[in-house]
Design a protein around this motif. Structure first.
Motif, short mmCIF file in Angstrom:
data_model
loop_
_atom_site.label_atom_id
_atom_site.label_comp_id
_atom_site.label_asym_id
_atom_site.label_seq_id
_atom_site.Cartn_x
_atom_site.Cartn_y
_atom_site.Cartn_z
N GLN A 189 3.90 14.63 5.17
CA GLN A 189 3.14 13.73 4.29
C GLN A 189 4.06 12.74 3.59
N VAL A 190 5.22 13.21 3.13
CA VAL A 190 6.16 12.32 2.45
C VAL A 190 6.68 11.24 3.39
N TRP A 191 7.10 11.65 4.58
CA TRP A 191 7.65 10.69 5.54
C TRP A 191 6.60 9.68 5.99
N LEU A 192 5.37 10.13 6.21
CA LEU A 192 4.31 9.21 6.64
C LEU A 192 3.97 8.21 5.53
N ALA A 193 3.97 8.69 4.28
CA ALA A 193 3.71 7.78 3.15
C ALA A 193 4.83 6.74 3.05
N LEU A 194 6.07 7.16 3.27
CA LEU A 194 7.19 6.21 3.24
C LEU A 194 7.07 5.18 4.37
N LEU A 195 6.69 5.64 5.55
CA LEU A 195 6.49 4.72 6.66
C LEU A 195 5.44 3.66 6.31
N ASN A 196 4.33 4.12 5.73
CA ASN A 196 3.25 3.20 5.38
C ASN A 196 3.67 2.19 4.32
N LEU A 197 4.43 2.67 3.31
CA LEU A 197 4.78 1.81 2.18
C LEU A 197 5.95 0.88 2.48
N LEU A 198 6.79 1.22 3.44
CA LEU A 198 7.98 0.40 3.70
C LEU A 198 7.83 -0.52 4.91
N LEU A 199 7.05 -0.09 5.91
CA LEU A 199 7.01 -0.85 7.16
C LEU A 199 5.74 -1.65 7.36
N SER A 200 4.74 -1.46 6.50
CA SER A 200 3.55 -2.30 6.59
C SER A 200 3.90 -3.74 6.21
N PRO A 201 3.45 -4.73 6.97
CA PRO A 201 3.77 -6.13 6.65
C PRO A 201 3.40 -6.52 5.21
N LYS A 202 2.24 -6.05 4.73
CA LYS A 202 1.83 -6.39 3.36
C LYS A 202 2.80 -5.81 2.34
N CYS A 203 3.27 -4.60 2.62
CA CYS A 203 4.20 -3.95 1.68
C CYS A 203 5.58 -4.61 1.72
N LEU A 204 6.02 -4.98 2.91
CA LEU A 204 7.33 -5.63 3.04
C LEU A 204 7.38 -6.93 2.25
N GLN A 205 6.25 -7.63 2.20
CA GLN A 205 6.19 -8.88 1.43
C GLN A 205 6.18 -8.62 -0.08
N LYS A 206 5.67 -7.45 -0.47
CA LYS A 206 5.43 -7.17 -1.89
C LYS A 206 6.58 -6.42 -2.56
N TYR A 207 7.31 -5.59 -1.81
CA TYR A 207 8.29 -4.69 -2.42
C TYR A 207 9.60 -5.42 -2.73
N HIS A 208 10.19 -5.09 -3.87
CA HIS A 208 11.44 -5.73 -4.30
C HIS A 208 12.63 -4.87 -3.87
N PHE A 209 13.34 -5.32 -2.85
CA PHE A 209 14.50 -4.57 -2.35
C PHE A 209 15.74 -4.98 -3.15
N ASP A 210 15.75 -4.66 -4.45
CA ASP A 210 16.92 -4.97 -5.27
C ASP A 210 18.01 -3.92 -5.01
N GLY A 211 19.12 -4.04 -5.73
CA GLY A 211 20.26 -3.15 -5.48
C GLY A 211 19.91 -1.68 -5.64
N PHE A 212 19.19 -1.35 -6.72
CA PHE A 212 18.84 0.06 -6.96
C PHE A 212 17.91 0.58 -5.88
N ASN A 213 16.83 -0.14 -5.62
CA ASN A 213 15.86 0.32 -4.62
C ASN A 213 16.51 0.46 -3.25
N LYS A 214 17.34 -0.50 -2.92
CA LYS A 214 18.02 -0.46 -1.62
C LYS A 214 18.92 0.78 -1.51
N SER A 215 19.70 1.06 -2.56
CA SER A 215 20.60 2.23 -2.51
C SER A 215 19.82 3.53 -2.43
N GLN A 216 18.68 3.60 -3.10
CA GLN A 216 17.86 4.81 -3.04
C GLN A 216 17.28 5.00 -1.65
#
Length: 444
Positions: free
Chosen positions: A262-289
């Protein structure tokens, strides 16, 4: 004995139609109990229907009668009761109920609703029918996942020997509430994953809530890192599945559990969906996490969930690039209102509500308890519970596989006589109630 199965279409529709919103003050009262019974029966019906591949009717009823927002509000109301009223109830000096089972039913209400939502939220129509209340459900799931991520691996033992019998009963209720909170949080994880399955159907405010307000991708990374449904005891690996902790044999220790998935599938949905990729802020902290996930993407894991190869490629690309800043749209953002509305409406009234419920909802005479126990025995019918059981019964005390059942209430299982005797003080009140409800012959 009649065959156990889902409700008839007419019965299911009658129960769905009967779902109504309640008030915090009403918890445990007669009208509230009727609502709880409706939820419990629909919950059991949903599980049985899903196992038979016949859950479409229930989802259509919940959508056509607009009951998903009602269930979400009741879910959050139960959560507020547990965090605001229940602790006050436990501290009332003159409150010594003859049975704590009615309080347990109110505590269990939240678990029943989240279980029902987990079963039906697989469908996009259900997610869409939540309308504005989807924001409240996202906030609810975030609260539960935050508790899950912060949960200590070692629980504290309850010092029962210094307590009076009345205090012991309420202490046991608090312990039960903590155990239930963990299981509810795991259900919330599944609900959140189903919500992320339908990101393309969600309003923009819901996406903003998940990615910006709560930063759910980073919270999910914490769950991957700390895996609260896995722990080591006496050198043995244990994992939580189907409502209990089980020792994992060495050959299965790398096997992915449903919760891991469930965790991995939720991550796939939130990170690889085109709508999410446009919306998410890949700043230094988020990127390192997010890059921490690469250490967990082993060949064994990829063999079990091949979709994660796409995640692996994405993270490799992320490590060497600087993604474009998120696209900012000028929108009127909706905000969740249910939690805040309940808190504002009842602010300063927690003690008054607790005293009212102690007097009117949880202080029953023996006859009232017998009558209520009869209703509970009908709702939690033995045949229905056995049909829902995912595996062989487990000992109520130690969790080992059990073959012996309490002969009075026929509701609890034990592996040995010693476990049954040791658990008797905790089990006695509920056992007496259910045994009386079923009568001397053991039938309802």
């Amino acid at each position: 004995m009649a065959a156990v199965g889902p409700l008839s279409p007419a019965e299911a529709e009658a129960l769905v139609r009967a779902l109504r919103g309640t008030e915090l003050r009403d918890a445990g009262g007669m009208g509230w109990l009727w609502q709880h019974e409706c939820v419990e029966k629909l919950n059991m019906h949903a599980i049985l229907s899903a196992s038979a591949g016949q859950e479409q009717l229930l989802t259509e009823l919940l959508v056509s009668h607009a009951k998903i927002p009602v269930l979400i509000r009741e879910l959050i109301l139960a959560e507020v009761w547990k965090h605001k009223v229940f602790p006050v109830l436990c501290q009332l000096e003159d409150f010594h109920p003859s049975s704590t089972f009615p309080i347990y039913v109110v505590l269990h209400h939240e678990a029943s609703i989240i279980n029902l939502l987990e079963t039906v939220f697989f469908y996009k129509e259900i997610c869409e029918s939540a309308e504005d209340s989807i924001l409240d459900l996202i906030d609810y799931c975030h609260r539960k996942l935050t508790l899950l991520a912060a949960r200590s691996a070692s629980g504290q033992a309850v010092t029962q020997q210094e307590l009076h019998p009345e205090e012991l009963a309420m202490q046991e209720m608090q312990k039960q509430a903590e155990i239930m909170e963990f299981e509810i949080s795991l259900k919330a994880l599944s609900v959140l994953r189903f919500i992320t399955d339908h990101v393309d159907s969600l309003p923009l405010s819901a996406l903003t809530r998940m990615l910006s307000t709560h930063n759910l991708p980073c919270l999910l990374v914490e769950l991957v890192e700390h895996c609260p449904w896995s722990r080591r005891e006496a050198g043995k690996l244990k994992k939580f599945e189907n409502g209990a902790w089980h020792v994992v044999p060495p050959e299965d220790q790398m096997k992915m559990t449903k919760l891991d998935g469930q965790v991995w599938l939720a991550l796939l949905n939130l990170l690889l969906s085109p709508k999410c990729l446009q919306k998410y802020h890949f700043d230094g902290f988020n990127k390192s996490q997010l890059l921490k996930l690469r250490a967990f993407l082993t060949e064994v894991l990829l063999d079990q969930l091949p979709n994660l190869m796409e995640m692996q490629r994405f993270l490799s690309h992320l490590a060497v690039t600087e993604p474009a800043p998120p696209k900012k749209d000028l929108v009127l953002e909706q905000v969740p209102i249910i939690w805040d509305h309940i808190l504002k409406k009842n602010a300063g009234k927690w003690e008054a509500i607790a005293k009212h419920q102690a007097q009117h909802a949880f202080s029953h005479t023996e006859e009232e308890l017998k009558f209520q126990a009869h209703r509970w025995a009908q709702v939690y019918s033995l045949d229905m519970l056995e049909a829902l059981a995912p595996e062989k019964p487990r000992c109520r005390l130690c969790g080992a596989e059990a073959a012996k059942r309490c002969s009075r209430c026929r509701n609890e299982w034990y592996c040995t006589r010693a476990c049954q005797v040791q658990h008797w003080q905790k089990h006695r009140a509920a056992c007496n109630l259910l045994a009386q409800a079923r009568g001397p012959s053991g039938t309802q």
